[in-house]
Write a protein that holds these residues in place. Structure first.
Motif, short mmCIF file in Angstrom:
data_model
loop_
_atom_site.label_atom_id
_atom_site.label_comp_id
_atom_site.label_asym_id
_atom_site.label_seq_id
_atom_site.Cartn_x
_atom_site.Cartn_y
_atom_site.Cartn_z
N LYS A 1 0.84 -1.19 0.00
CA LYS A 1 0.00 0.00 0.00
C LYS A 1 0.88 1.25 0.00
O LYS A 1 1.86 1.33 0.72
CB LYS A 1 -0.91 -0.01 1.23
N ALA A 2 0.53 2.21 -0.82
CA ALA A 2 1.31 3.44 -0.91
C ALA A 2 1.21 4.21 0.40
O ALA A 2 0.17 4.21 1.07
CB ALA A 2 0.79 4.30 -2.06
N PRO A 3 2.28 4.89 0.81
CA PRO A 3 2.25 5.66 2.06
C PRO A 3 1.33 6.86 1.94
O PRO A 3 1.16 7.44 0.86
CB PRO A 3 3.71 6.10 2.23
N THR A 4 0.72 7.24 3.05
CA THR A 4 -0.11 8.44 3.08
C THR A 4 0.79 9.67 3.19
O THR A 4 1.98 9.58 3.50
CB THR A 4 -1.06 8.41 4.29
N LEU A 5 0.21 10.82 2.94
CA LEU A 5 0.96 12.06 3.09
C LEU A 5 1.47 12.20 4.52
O LEU A 5 2.62 12.62 4.74
CB LEU A 5 0.08 13.26 2.72
N ARG A 6 0.65 11.84 5.49
CA ARG A 6 1.07 11.94 6.89
C ARG A 6 2.25 11.03 7.17
O ARG A 6 3.18 11.42 7.89
CB ARG A 6 -0.12 11.62 7.81
N GLN A 7 2.23 9.83 6.61
CA GLN A 7 3.36 8.92 6.80
C GLN A 7 4.64 9.49 6.17
O GLN A 7 5.73 9.39 6.74
CB GLN A 7 3.04 7.56 6.18
N LYS A 8 4.49 10.10 5.01
CA LYS A 8 5.66 10.69 4.35
C LYS A 8 6.26 11.81 5.20
O LYS A 8 7.48 11.91 5.38
CB LYS A 8 5.27 11.23 2.97
N MET A 9 5.40 12.67 5.71
CA MET A 9 5.89 13.80 6.49
C MET A 9 6.47 13.35 7.83
O MET A 9 7.45 13.93 8.31
CB MET A 9 4.76 14.82 6.72
#
Length: 326
Positions: free
Chosen positions: A253-261
């Motif tokens: 599953k692709a990371p969420t924006l929150r996970q990236k930040m």
């Protein structure tokens, strides 16, 4: 797909390439934790190490490496390279693999006869490997090279044969000449020719930004695996994607924006813990820029990255990212 080098069996996945100014311990650990088969240090000067330069040794030292860890040296003198290997071993630098840089295109490196300038002298390349193997005392020695110096000197096959004959356990080929620098496209046929010319494992390198790119590299060249550099900066999840693709598993599953930040914040925090805020934040600017890739308002956000001076600025940057996506 199993790759063995010396006594090491590499886990399935892409290797994280060495990149000056980027692949510090914080960055390497992040990539290893996301599935890199092994990681490689920033390159260090063999000559500087023999002159007693502690900063060069410090680039290689990792007190808590995550997974298999390689150190990379550059130089153009076999005796100096061998002595540098002995010095870092005596100083207690821990590493699983020793890599020799024969690919860096930077003028300050090639000007000394090192990096990709070595592609003009296959015999010297072999002697460098021989000296490193003797000094490494059983630790696998690998080589990262380019296709050649320029279009008239496509020497990768000849260099690879010399490296193998003198004890190299694995060869990585960046599919561009020094003249091409980083300008697309790469030349898969050069990587394929090296793979057909030697019996040691060969990794393909260049322009891999997706799992499909990795599969295409292997399919088009027959190489044993891939090495990923700039494509993974700001996107450590690429290693999970490539590993799943190599194993024939569903894409994660692709990371969420929150996970990236959160990952960006954690990486920079770790850099500050290891180096101190002053040093870390200057280097964190270029790391942060890569996390802005594909975001709405990316140009303005990249400019904001260039102003990072204190760790608290990271939280302001993240807030700006969230506002820009609303």
């Amino acid at each position: 797909m199993t790759i063995r080098i010396g006594s090491l069996e590499l886990p399935t996945g892409a290797v994280f390439a060495p990149m000056a100014g980027f692949t510090d311990a914080s960055c390497r650990h992040l990539m290893a934790d996301h599935g890199a088969a092994y990681t490689v240090s920033e390159m260090a000067s063999a000559k500087a190490i023999t002159y007693g330069d502690q900063k060069s040794v410090g680039l290689l030292r990792d007190k808590d490496p995550h997974g298999i860890y390689a150190v990379q040296l550059f130089g153009a003198e076999p005796e100096t390279l061998g002595e540098a290997v002995r010095i870092i071993r005596e100083k207690g630098v821990q590493f699983d693999i020793l890599d020799i840089n024969m690919g860096c295109p930077a003028p300050k490196i090639t000007g000394s006869g090192a990096g990709s300038k070595l592609m003009l002298d296959p015999d010297l390349c072999g002697r460098l490997v021989r000296a490193a193997v003797a000094a490494a005392e059983g630790t696998p020695v690998t080589v990262k090279m380019r296709a050649g110096w320029d279009g008239e000197h496509l020497t990768a096959v000849e260099v690879a044969k010399q490296c193998e004959a003198n004890g190299a356990a694995l060869i990585t080929v960046h599919g561009r000449t020094r003249e091409q620098m980083y300008i697309p496209p790469i030349s898969p046929e050069v990587i394929r020719a090296v793979k057909q010319a030697v019996s040691v494992p060969v990794l393909g390198n260049g322009d891999i930004t997706t799992a499909e790119d990795a599969l295409a590299m292997i399919r088009e060249t027959g190489c044993d695996g891939v090495m990923v550099g700039r494509g993974a900066l700001g996107n450590p999840w690429l290693f999970e994607e490539i590993r799943a693709a190599l194993l024939g598993q569903p894409a994660p599953k692709a990371p969420t924006l929150r996970q990236k930040m959160q990952t960006l914040r954690d990486q920079i925090y770790d850099m500050c813990e290891r180096k101190g805020e002053w040093t870390a934040m200057a280097q964190a600017r270029s790391q942060a820029i890569h996390y802005m890739r594909g975001l709405r308002g990316a140009a303005a956000l990249r400019r904001a990255c260039a102003t990072l001076s204190h760790f608290e600025d990271v939280d302001r940057l993240i807030e700006a990212v969230y506002r820009a996506q609303d």
